[in-house]
Scaffold this motif. Structure first.
Motif, short mmCIF file in Angstrom:
data_model
loop_
_atom_site.label_atom_id
_atom_site.label_comp_id
_atom_site.label_asym_id
_atom_site.label_seq_id
_atom_site.Cartn_x
_atom_site.Cartn_y
_atom_site.Cartn_z
N GLY A 76 0.79 -1.22 0.00
CA GLY A 76 0.00 0.00 0.00
C GLY A 76 0.82 1.28 0.00
O GLY A 76 2.06 1.26 -0.05
N LEU A 77 0.09 2.38 0.06
CA LEU A 77 0.67 3.72 -0.02
C LEU A 77 0.19 4.54 1.17
O LEU A 77 -0.98 4.47 1.55
N ALA A 78 1.09 5.31 1.76
CA ALA A 78 0.74 6.17 2.89
C ALA A 78 1.20 7.60 2.62
O ALA A 78 2.30 7.82 2.11
N LEU A 79 0.32 8.55 2.96
CA LEU A 79 0.63 9.96 2.77
C LEU A 79 0.33 10.72 4.05
O LEU A 79 -0.75 10.57 4.64
N PHE A 80 1.28 11.55 4.46
CA PHE A 80 1.17 12.29 5.70
C PHE A 80 1.38 13.77 5.40
O PHE A 80 2.43 14.16 4.87
N MET A 81 0.39 14.59 5.75
CA MET A 81 0.45 16.03 5.48
C MET A 81 0.13 16.78 6.77
O MET A 81 -0.88 16.51 7.41
N ASP A 82 1.00 17.72 7.13
CA ASP A 82 0.75 18.47 8.36
C ASP A 82 1.66 19.69 8.40
O ASP A 82 2.63 19.81 7.63
N VAL A 83 1.32 20.56 9.34
CA VAL A 83 2.23 21.67 9.68
C VAL A 83 3.45 21.05 10.34
O VAL A 83 3.33 20.10 11.12
N VAL A 84 4.63 21.57 10.03
CA VAL A 84 5.85 21.06 10.66
C VAL A 84 6.60 22.19 11.35
O VAL A 84 6.57 23.34 10.92
N SER A 85 7.25 21.85 12.44
CA SER A 85 8.05 22.81 13.19
C SER A 85 9.37 23.07 12.48
O SER A 85 9.96 22.14 11.91
N PRO A 86 9.87 24.30 12.52
CA PRO A 86 11.19 24.59 11.95
C PRO A 86 12.31 23.85 12.65
O PRO A 86 13.40 23.69 12.10
N GLY A 87 12.07 23.44 13.91
CA GLY A 87 13.09 22.71 14.64
C GLY A 87 14.00 23.56 15.50
O GLY A 87 14.46 23.13 16.55
N VAL A 88 14.25 24.78 15.09
CA VAL A 88 15.07 25.70 15.89
C VAL A 88 14.30 26.00 17.18
O VAL A 88 13.13 26.40 17.11
N PRO A 89 14.92 25.83 18.35
CA PRO A 89 14.17 25.99 19.61
C PRO A 89 13.38 27.28 19.72
O PRO A 89 12.21 27.26 20.13
N LEU A 90 13.96 28.41 19.37
CA LEU A 90 13.26 29.69 19.46
C LEU A 90 12.01 29.67 18.58
O LEU A 90 10.91 30.05 19.03
#
Length: 255
Positions: A141-155
């Motif tokens: 099968g196929l899986a797709l994930f879409m979402d807002v993501v964090s920049p990762g930089v703590p600030l």
């Protein structure tokens, strides 16, 4: 916080807002939605899952590509709205099912395609929800994930999560792309294509959609006014409070 307690918060936030999410331009369109459709292609015999369907926009888009779509959500009001809209659009291959992402009541290997969009950052147990998607997708099968993501930089991460939580207390966390990839790999997904996008949020519509209390709106605007130059620049913060965030589409397959 227990899962049940968090689920109650989610329902409190979303049961009365189903029509707003159906009408939301941010949710109804987007380059990620179009890319999702292109990746899926025509699969007339496939059965697909829209995990955390909300206003149903992923389900509506998939309905013309696959044989059957299960729109799954915690909110009965959302599901009623999706079912009514599907009837209105003549999409008779959409069925609805109610439940939490972490406890998907479907047999293993039920779906040819599994997808989720703008939902995972509300899940009380992020990896448990992803594990359910891994369990129910077929081996090929196929899986797709879409979402807002964090920049990762703590600030920048702290700033983003704070505004999200002030707007909506059911918000849990926007993960980074690295966290998404690591979680998916640990659950038995092979990550393929990753597409990133910039998503502009009109402040007025963003607040109105969630009916954020005035005291929280004031707190958000106060934080925005006091944000550092680095924060204002990264999120393209505008005078009226509108700003731009990162989102991503991750394509994966079970291994």
């Amino acid at each position: 916080m227990t899962t049940a307690t968090h689920d109650a918060t989610v329902l409190e936030q979303y049961d009365s807002r189903a029509q707003a999410y159906l009408a939301s331009a941010v949710h109804a369109s987007g380059a990620d939605l179009e890319r999702m459709a292109a990746v899926i292609g025509s699969r007339p015999h496939a059965v697909a899952l829209d995990m955390g369907c909300g206003g149903g926009h992923v389900a509506f888009r998939m309905a013309g590509l696959v044989g059957k779509v299960v729109a799954y959500d915690l909110s009965a009001a959302m599901l009623e709205t999706v079912a009514a809209e599907a009837r209105k659009r003549g999409l008779d291959n959409i069925v609805t099912k109610r439940g939490a992402a972490e406890a998907l009541p479907c047999p293993s290997g039920s779906f040819d395609v599994v997808a989720t969009r703008y939902s995972a950052h509300h899940w009380g147990a992020f990896t448990d929800g992803l594990a359910q998607m891994r369990r129910v997708v077929k081996p090929d099968g196929l899986a797709l994930f879409m979402d807002v993501v964090s920049p990762g930089v703590p600030l920048l991460d702290t700033w983003l999560q704070s505004l999200e939580l002030l707007r909506d207390p059911s918000h849990v966390r926007n993960g980074t792309l690295a966290e998404w990839k690591a979680a998916l790999a640990s659950l038995g997904f092979a990550v393929g294509e990753v597409a990133t996008y910039k998503l502009r949020l009109d402040f007025g519509a963003w607040i109105e959609r969630m009916q954020t209390p005035d005291v929280h709106v004031a707190a958000i605007r106060s934080l925005q006014r006091r944000a550092s130059a680095e924060v204002k620049d990264y999120f393209a913060l505008e005078d009226d409070g509108s700003f731009t965030i990162d989102s991503a589409l991750i394509v994966a397959r079970p291994v």
